[in-house]
Write a protein that holds these residues in place. Structure first.
Motif, short mmCIF file in Angstrom:
data_model
loop_
_atom_site.label_atom_id
_atom_site.label_comp_id
_atom_site.label_asym_id
_atom_site.label_seq_id
_atom_site.Cartn_x
_atom_site.Cartn_y
_atom_site.Cartn_z
N GLY A 39 6.03 -0.56 3.54
CA GLY A 39 5.11 0.37 4.19
C GLY A 39 5.04 1.73 3.53
N GLY A 40 5.67 1.87 2.36
CA GLY A 40 5.73 3.17 1.70
C GLY A 40 4.46 3.53 0.97
N ARG A 41 4.53 4.66 0.28
CA ARG A 41 3.38 5.21 -0.43
C ARG A 41 3.15 4.44 -1.74
NH1 ARG A 41 1.27 10.64 -0.36
NH2 ARG A 41 -0.03 11.01 -2.20
N LEU A 42 1.89 4.20 -2.05
CA LEU A 42 1.51 3.58 -3.31
C LEU A 42 1.12 4.66 -4.31
CD1 LEU A 42 -0.66 0.64 -1.92
CD2 LEU A 42 1.62 0.46 -2.94
N PRO A 43 1.16 4.36 -5.62
CA PRO A 43 0.78 5.37 -6.62
C PRO A 43 -0.63 5.90 -6.41
CG PRO A 43 1.89 3.51 -7.66
CD PRO A 43 1.65 3.11 -6.23
#
Length: 324
Positions: A39-43
């Protein structure tokens, strides 16, 4: 998190994503919403960017990002079913399901949107995908823009509902209703300071090159699905590739690509399309003169000679020195 195949960790810009959603958006077109498994941030990415997706059957394919670039936690790509293709689109349409985990490379942008006060966009079929975030960016900056969007039939043209919000800025022209796109009428007289961005099949891009012949240099920006014909290579004899970091030398024969010769010597270079269209295998050239055979570099970049795409490009000189 699911165990990830080692091939997805072959490059420093590789990560993994999960298919969050899969939606049919037109006849023969699906969109995939991709998220990080945790669920984290993508580039971050910019309009015109694409990603490489390594599918669970081992194939790697490139897809333009067509979602909201300000959504840091999901990507959206559109995939056209190509029955005569190499198997990637069939796998996505027929076997890929929400919950599946994929390898992801990039994002990379070989089709960046240059700053301007006005734009003309032309899209053919699935070529609409990189144009969607460009339109959003133009709107955000208050630039004037117009879009000409063509396809075989209205039912095969994706994202028409989204585009309808822009009113008469968007001209939807299915071929079975209107015939071929009337490019001269859409372009009008050459407009200095107004770039033309186009993505679509080769005949459309060739017609645009003809229609834009009288426009300022570099007014037309294109992204290709299939490599342009580069003619015969400059040399038909073998040449050597020196690997600067290791000091090794690899001989490339006339019937072998640089990429294939490197692989045979145990040198892995991340690659995908093998047609000179995606930019995945870009490699720095330290010495020698490349024979550029890609569909990405412009004339100035080719003249600089400081990078090449070893999947298709070769050498004009007896030796190339690569930063490998």
């Amino acid at each position: 998190m699911e165990q990830v195949d080692a091939r997805w960790r072959s490059g420093t810009d590789r990560t993994v994503v999960r298919v969050q959603d899969k939606v049919q958006v037109a006849e023969g077109v699906v969109t995939l919403t991709l998220t990080a498994p945790d669920g984290g941030r993508l580039p971050d990415w910019t309009p015109g960017a694409h990603v490489d997706l390594t599918l669970e059957n081992g194939l790697t394919r490139q897809y333009s990002l067509c979602g909201d670039r300000w959504d840091a936690h999901s990507y959206r790509v559109g995939v056209l079913l190509e029955p005569a293709g190499r198997g990637g689109s069939s796998y996505v349409h027929e076997q890929l399901e929400p919950g599946h985990v994929l390898g992801l490379g990039g994002p990379r942008n070989n089709f960046p949107l240059v700053p301007a006060e006005s734009y003309l966009f032309v899209a053919g079929g699935i070529g609409i995908t990189p144009v969607l975030p460009m339109i959003a960016q133009a709107d955000l900056l208050g630039a004037d823009w117009q879009l000409l969007y063509g396809g075989r039939t209205r039912s095969s043209m994706a994202f028409l509902d989204e585009l309808s919000a822009h009113g008469d800025r968007v001209q939807v022209r299915p071929q079975d209703e209107f015939g071929l796109l009337d490019l001269p009428a859409f372009l009008g007289e050459p407009r200095p300071g107004t770039p033309v961005y186009a993505c679509g099949p080769a005949p459309l891009l060739a017609a645009l090159e003809t229609a834009c012949a009288g426009w300022p240099a570099r007014a037309l920006h294109t992204e290709r699905f299939v490599a342009a014909d580069q003619g015969a290579p400059v040399r038909t004899t073998a040449f050597d590739v020196e690997l600067h970091r290791s000091g090794r030398t690899v001989t490339v024969t006339p019937d072998t690509s640089v990429l294939e010769a490197l692989a045979a010597a145990g040198v892995e270079v991340l690659s995908s399309c093998r047609q000179g269209t995606c930019g995945t295998c870009e490699t720095t050239v330290l010495a020698g003169v490349p024979d550029h055979r890609d569909s990405l570099l412009d004339d100035d970049e080719r003249a600089a000679g400081d990078c090449m795409y070893p999947c298709v490009s070769r050498s004009c000189s007896d030796r190339l020195v690569l930063d490998l």
